[in-house]
Design an enzyme around this catalytic site. Structure first.
Site, PDB file in Angstrom:
ATOM      1  N   SER A   1       0.826  -1.214   0.000  1.00  0.00           N
ATOM      2  CA  SER A   1       0.000   0.000   0.000  1.00  0.00           C
ATOM      3  C   SER A   1       0.858   1.262   0.000  1.00  0.00           C
ATOM      4  O   SER A   1       2.036   1.240   0.367  1.00  0.00           O
ATOM      5  CB  SER A   1      -0.899   0.017   1.235  1.00  0.00           C
ATOM      6  OG  SER A   1      -1.673  -1.152   1.309  1.00  0.00           O
TER       7      SER A   1
HETATM    8  N1  SAH Z   1      -0.646  -4.890   3.877  1.00  0.00           N
HETATM    9  C1  SAH Z   1       0.098  -5.322   2.711  1.00  0.00           C
HETATM   10  C2  SAH Z   1      -0.613  -4.992   1.435  1.00  0.00           C
HETATM   11  C3  SAH Z   1      -1.328  -6.117   1.010  1.00  0.00           C
HETATM   12  S1  SAH Z   1      -2.169  -6.132  -0.529  1.00  0.00           S
HETATM   13  C4  SAH Z   1       1.482  -4.744   2.691  1.00  0.00           C
HETATM   14  O1  SAH Z   1       1.782  -3.910   3.551  1.00  0.00           O
HETATM   15  O2  SAH Z   1       2.270  -5.141   1.842  1.00  0.00           O
HETATM   16  C5  SAH Z   1      -3.466  -7.232  -0.020  1.00  0.00           C
HETATM   17  C6  SAH Z   1      -3.040  -8.614   0.351  1.00  0.00           C
HETATM   18  O3  SAH Z   1      -4.220  -9.327   0.737  1.00  0.00           O
HETATM   19  C7  SAH Z   1      -2.435  -9.419  -0.801  1.00  0.00           C
HETATM   20  O4  SAH Z   1      -1.195  -9.908  -0.420  1.00  0.00           O
HETATM   21  C8  SAH Z   1      -3.445 -10.524  -1.057  1.00  0.00           C
HETATM   22  O5  SAH Z   1      -2.863 -11.727  -1.492  1.00  0.00           O
HETATM   23  C9  SAH Z   1      -4.098 -10.663   0.305  1.00  0.00           C
HETATM   24  N2  SAH Z   1      -5.437 -11.265   0.278  1.00  0.00           N
HETATM   25  C10 SAH Z   1      -6.396 -11.132  -0.664  1.00  0.00           C
HETATM   26  N3  SAH Z   1      -7.487 -11.849  -0.331  1.00  0.00           N
HETATM   27  C11 SAH Z   1      -7.216 -12.454   0.851  1.00  0.00           C
HETATM   28  C12 SAH Z   1      -7.951 -13.326   1.713  1.00  0.00           C
HETATM   29  N4  SAH Z   1      -9.183 -13.759   1.418  1.00  0.00           N
HETATM   30  N5  SAH Z   1      -7.362 -13.745   2.844  1.00  0.00           N
HETATM   31  C13 SAH Z   1      -6.085 -13.346   3.178  1.00  0.00           C
HETATM   32  N6  SAH Z   1      -5.350 -12.523   2.394  1.00  0.00           N
HETATM   33  C14 SAH Z   1      -5.904 -12.076   1.256  1.00  0.00           C
END
Ligand code: SAH
Length: 205
Positions: A52
């Protein structure tokens, strides 16, 4: 990065600003985009996912109003960047990631940086992590179409939950959910945002 992107947009909590200064974003992005590590945007981390924008990480963290004794559930570990920011501000972070390769990489990064107060789970965040519930705080970093009830159920009384909600990327909002001492839940819309969608797990949302 912190002064121009985060303080300038109104994040004031000194503990959040300190954590944002301490956690080096370049440690969490792939080598191919390391030159852009402090840029004011999300960046690709592989598997169609992004780390993000720093401001959004700080903004959501400030909304949580974290305390050093809080236990926090995070959905969407991704790179582990948000996880590290949280881990500096609370007692323990439980974080769930659905893409095994990202979970593995984040685990390695957090271990290399010496974070001992983080537990990672590869799995579906729609279910939460009931074994360690209730959580004082919950943060979701991928957007579900609607707020998952399992997560609201796993929030402690006097807890706060922050999540981007909305199936249409053009109309997502950060929502803040609070649960009072009697367990009454209140939901307030905050900033409009654009997050990657939270993907349904094998059993659907
Ligand atoms: N907070 C993260 C940004 C993550 S982007 C950072 O600081 O890098 C969102 C993340 O959510 C992705 O890695 C994606 O794979 C995960 N995601 C999507 N759907 C999900 C689910 N149902 N359960 C767990 N993780 C999920």
């Amino acid at each position: 990065m912190v002064r121009q992107q985060i303080e300038a947009r109104g994040v004031r909590d000194p503990r959040v600003l300190e954590a944002m200064r301490k956690v080096r974003r370049e440690r969490f992005v792939p080598v191919s985009v390391r030159n852009y590590a402090t840029s004011d945007t999300p960046l690709p981390i592989g598997f169609d996912q992004t780390i993000s924008q720093p401001y959004i990480v700080a903004y959501m963290t400030e909304l949580l109003e974290l305390d050093g004794d809080h236990r926090v559930l995070e959905i969407g570990t991704g790179s582990g960047y948000q996880t590290a920011v949280l881990a500096n501000l609370c007692d323990h972070v439980y974080s769930i990631e659905i893409v095994p390769e990202l979970a593995e990489r984040a685990s390695q990064t957090l271990r290399d940086l010496g974070y001992g107060n983080v537990s990672l789970l590869t799995g579906d965040g729609y279910r939460g992590w009931p074994e360690h519930s209730p959580y004082d705080r919950i943060i979701v970093t991928a957007a579900p179409p609607e707020l998952p009830q399992a997560l609201v159920d796993q929030l402690a009384t006097q807890g706060r939950l922050v999540a981007p909600v909305g199936g249409d990327p053009d109309s997502q909002k950060i929502v803040l959910v609070t649960k009072d001492a009697r367990g009454n839940v209140r939901q307030r819309d905050q900033l409009p945002v654009r997050f990657v969608p939270m993907v349904p797990g094998p059993d659907g949302p």
